[in-house]
Design an enzyme around this catalytic site. Structure first.
Site, mmCIF file in Angstrom:
data_model
loop_
_atom_site.group_PDB
_atom_site.id
_atom_site.type_symbol
_atom_site.label_atom_id
_atom_site.label_comp_id
_atom_site.label_asym_id
_atom_site.label_seq_id
_atom_site.Cartn_x
_atom_site.Cartn_y
_atom_site.Cartn_z
ATOM 1 N N ARG A 8 0.856 -1.199 0.000
ATOM 2 C CA ARG A 8 0.000 0.000 0.000
ATOM 3 C C ARG A 8 0.883 1.238 0.000
ATOM 4 O O ARG A 8 2.015 1.207 0.483
ATOM 5 C CB ARG A 8 -0.934 -0.001 1.193
ATOM 6 C CG ARG A 8 -0.291 0.008 2.585
ATOM 7 C CD ARG A 8 0.111 1.358 3.084
ATOM 8 N NE ARG A 8 0.413 1.356 4.519
ATOM 9 C CZ ARG A 8 1.229 2.208 5.100
ATOM 10 N NH1 ARG A 8 1.895 3.097 4.402
ATOM 11 N NH2 ARG A 8 1.433 2.169 6.411
ATOM 12 N N GLU A 55 -6.456 7.225 7.933
ATOM 13 C CA GLU A 55 -5.321 7.996 8.469
ATOM 14 C C GLU A 55 -4.768 8.971 7.417
ATOM 15 O O GLU A 55 -4.328 10.075 7.741
ATOM 16 C CB GLU A 55 -4.234 7.034 8.933
ATOM 17 C CG GLU A 55 -3.015 7.726 9.470
ATOM 18 C CD GLU A 55 -2.010 6.747 10.034
ATOM 19 O OE1 GLU A 55 -2.394 5.833 10.781
ATOM 20 O OE2 GLU A 55 -0.813 6.908 9.728
ATOM 21 N N CYS A 71 1.221 10.690 9.458
ATOM 22 C CA CYS A 71 2.158 10.120 10.435
ATOM 23 C C CYS A 71 3.569 10.176 9.848
ATOM 24 O O CYS A 71 3.777 9.763 8.702
ATOM 25 C CB CYS A 71 1.769 8.671 10.741
ATOM 26 S SG CYS A 71 2.927 7.858 11.861
ATOM 27 N N ARG A 123 4.118 0.553 2.393
ATOM 28 C CA ARG A 123 4.338 -0.602 3.273
ATOM 29 C C ARG A 123 4.033 -1.849 2.454
ATOM 30 O O ARG A 123 2.903 -2.054 2.015
ATOM 31 C CB ARG A 123 3.440 -0.537 4.512
ATOM 32 C CG ARG A 123 3.860 -1.563 5.577
ATOM 33 C CD ARG A 123 3.139 -1.339 6.882
ATOM 34 N NE ARG A 123 1.848 -1.981 6.916
ATOM 35 C CZ ARG A 123 1.628 -3.258 7.270
ATOM 36 N NH1 ARG A 123 2.625 -4.045 7.616
ATOM 37 N NH2 ARG A 123 0.399 -3.748 7.277
ATOM 38 N N GLU A 137 -1.460 -3.307 12.623
ATOM 39 C CA GLU A 137 -0.600 -2.757 13.667
ATOM 40 C C GLU A 137 -1.291 -2.854 15.022
ATOM 41 O O GLU A 137 -2.506 -2.727 15.119
ATOM 42 C CB GLU A 137 -0.314 -1.291 13.350
ATOM 43 C CG GLU A 137 0.834 -0.746 14.149
ATOM 44 C CD GLU A 137 1.194 0.659 13.710
ATOM 45 O OE1 GLU A 137 0.328 1.354 13.176
ATOM 46 O OE2 GLU A 137 2.357 1.038 13.918
HETATM 47 P P1 ADP Z 1 -1.425 -0.236 7.033
HETATM 48 O O1 ADP Z 1 -0.971 -1.245 6.086
HETATM 49 O O2 ADP Z 1 -2.320 0.751 6.395
HETATM 50 O O3 ADP Z 1 -0.256 0.387 7.731
HETATM 51 P P2 ADP Z 1 -2.505 -2.094 9.114
HETATM 52 O O4 ADP Z 1 -1.239 -2.623 9.672
HETATM 53 O O5 ADP Z 1 -3.541 -1.666 10.089
HETATM 54 O O6 ADP Z 1 -2.339 -0.818 8.180
HETATM 55 O O7 ADP Z 1 -3.110 -3.193 8.135
HETATM 56 C C1 ADP Z 1 -4.311 -2.965 7.490
HETATM 57 C C2 ADP Z 1 -5.007 -4.257 7.097
HETATM 58 O O8 ADP Z 1 -4.277 -4.899 6.071
HETATM 59 C C3 ADP Z 1 -5.120 -5.243 8.242
HETATM 60 O O9 ADP Z 1 -6.366 -5.902 8.172
HETATM 61 C C4 ADP Z 1 -4.031 -6.233 7.936
HETATM 62 O O10 ADP Z 1 -4.257 -7.518 8.475
HETATM 63 C C5 ADP Z 1 -4.084 -6.252 6.421
HETATM 64 N N1 ADP Z 1 -2.841 -6.745 5.824
HETATM 65 C C6 ADP Z 1 -1.612 -6.224 5.936
HETATM 66 N N2 ADP Z 1 -0.717 -6.952 5.257
HETATM 67 C C7 ADP Z 1 -1.414 -7.967 4.676
HETATM 68 C C8 ADP Z 1 -1.058 -9.063 3.849
HETATM 69 N N3 ADP Z 1 0.201 -9.253 3.425
HETATM 70 N N4 ADP Z 1 -2.033 -9.908 3.454
HETATM 71 C C9 ADP Z 1 -3.323 -9.711 3.846
HETATM 72 N N5 ADP Z 1 -3.715 -8.706 4.623
HETATM 73 C C10 ADP Z 1 -2.768 -7.831 5.033
HETATM 74 N N1 ILO Z 2 0.657 6.613 16.430
HETATM 75 C C1 ILO Z 2 0.900 5.191 16.584
HETATM 76 C C2 ILO Z 2 1.169 4.527 15.244
HETATM 77 C C3 ILO Z 2 2.435 4.935 14.585
HETATM 78 C C4 ILO Z 2 2.789 4.293 13.274
HETATM 79 N N2 ILO Z 2 1.697 3.695 12.600
HETATM 80 C C5 ILO Z 2 0.823 4.320 11.863
HETATM 81 C C6 ILO Z 2 -0.438 3.587 11.572
HETATM 82 N N3 ILO Z 2 0.983 5.384 11.388
HETATM 83 C C7 ILO Z 2 2.075 4.996 17.500
HETATM 84 O O1 ILO Z 2 2.794 5.978 17.761
HETATM 85 O O2 ILO Z 2 2.284 3.851 17.973
#
Ligand code: ADP
Ligand code: ILO
Length: 343
Positions: A112, A211, A257, A266, A300
């Site tokens: 993403r 976010e 952030c 990511r 996260e």
């Molecule tokens: P972000 O990627 O936006 O930093 P999160 O860590 O909250 O946010 O992840 C968002 C969603 O994407 C969560 O439901 C997570 O389980 C899903 N996700 C992340 N990586 C994968 C992956 N490789 N395969 C399937 N789902 C994923």
């Molecule tokens: N504000 C949260 C998350 C930081 C990094 N992750 C994201 C989703 N931006 C923290 O400081 O733990």
């Protein structure tokens, strides 16, 4: 506002870098959108278990509050004020043959990027009217996507709880009520203005006004990382012809952030490493070597289930998109080797 009292065991970068001197120098400053230091630090003040603890309200926050943001950015990304950011979105430069063609370890791959609209405040400082305008302009831009990227927009307003929960459970949709985002002011007027666009197969998705104003996502089952990256790059390039993104020569793509600045990318796999999970020191020695982050499988701040982890690049600024994905790929190859050796 008075200088916040953090507990002694507070480990966030906010606690580390908000010295009384920095606080004094910044406490009365505001950006042209009226965003203050108090707002920038509220998430880390309310959530003392934050890793970082700060959010920007607009692009200008990164200069107005630079004495706080700069050291945080330097520690997180290893990127200094003198460095500049470079982009490379060419999939041909990525060396990433499927590391798990038999499908023994990698369940799914997701990459993403975060994006925000140029000349708009970021989520923590945006007004409801501006947020609704972002939604309308983004949805308008997404309507012109074709082929594999063609899909529909589903606003959160009016979505049934069942549909919302199943999209969250299946890893497609952002969760609701995140306390870090809440304290950052990112959940104001929820759920108005928020939604998700996706194609029929849910291999291409866009989150709107979470976010960041856009989270452009490519994901699929298995470990074909290059295919996922190629789809994402096509989508980014199409969307940016319609929606102007906020970008800075120094910091790359601007995100709310500071951990997401630069590539705002990511790249992750969900990977089963049940044996390596029994020796977290060995596991972390590998993830540290390749600059990777370990998350649980519901994103996260969640836990692993059944030895399945979310492994992603940690650095996003001062390296190109290709390098960010390559970090993840090289580390995943090393993790699979280590897991095989323990079987
Ligand atoms: P972000 O990627 O936006 O930093 P999160 O860590 O909250 O946010 O992840 C968002 C969603 O994407 C969560 O439901 C997570 O389980 C899903 N996700 C992340 N990586 C994968 C992956 N490789 N395969 C399937 N789902 C994923
Ligand atoms: N504000 C949260 C998350 C930081 C990094 N992750 C994201 C989703 N931006 C923290 O400081 O733990």
């Amino acid at each position: 506002m008075n200088y916040p009292q953090f507990p002694k065991d507070c480990k966030s970068l906010l606690c580390k870098y908000l010295t009384p001197e920095v606080f004094e120098a910044l406490k009365d400053k505001r950006t042209s959108n009226g965003f203050t230091l108090e707002q920038a630090i509220n998430s880390g003040v309310q959530n003392i278990d934050s890793g970082i603890g700060v959010y920007a309200g607009d692009k200008e926050s990164y200069t107005v509050f630079a004495p706080l943001f700069d050291p945080i950015i330097e520690e997180y990304h290893g990127f200094t004020k003198e460095d500049s950011h470079k982009s490379n979105l060419n999939p041909d430069d990525l060396n990433a043959p499927n590391p798990d063609p038999e499908g023994e370890f990698i369940l799914s791959t997701r990459i993403r990027v975060g994006r925000n609209m140029d000349n708009m405040p970021l989520g923590p400082a945006i007004t409801k009217r501006q947020r609704d305008e972002v939604e309308a302009r983004v949805v308008q831009g997404l309507k012109m996507l074709e082929g594999e990227l063609a899909g529909n927009y589903y606003p959160l307003l009016g979505m049934s709880k069942e549909v919302q929960e199943s999209l969250i459970k299946d890893h497609f949709l952002f969760k609701e009520g995140d306390r870090f985002l809440d304290a950052a002011g990112l959940n104001r007027d929820w759920p108005a203005g928020r939604g998700i666009y996706h194609n029929n197969d849910k291999t291409f998705l866009v989150w709107v006004n979470e976010e960041d104003q856009l989270r452009i996502i490519s994901m699929q089952q298995g470990g074909d990382i290059k295919e996922v990256f190629t789809r994402l790059v096509n989508a980014i390039k199409s969307i940016e012809t319609k929606v102007p993104f906020s970008y800075s020569y120094h910091l790359g793509y601007i995100t709310s952030c500071p951990t997401n600045l630069g590539t705002a990318m990511r790249a992750s796999v969900h990977i089963a490493l049940p044996n390596l999970a029994k020796d977290m020191d060995a596991f972390e020695a590998i993830t540290d070597k390749y600059h990777l982050q370990i998350r649980g499988i519901h994103g996260e701040h969640s836990e692993s289930e059944g030895g399945v982890y979310d492994i992603s690049n940690r650095r996003r600024l001062g390296i190109t998109e290709v390098e960010a994905v390559q970090d993840m790929y090289d580390g995943v190859v090393a993790l699979i080797e280590a897991e095989k050796a323990l079987r």
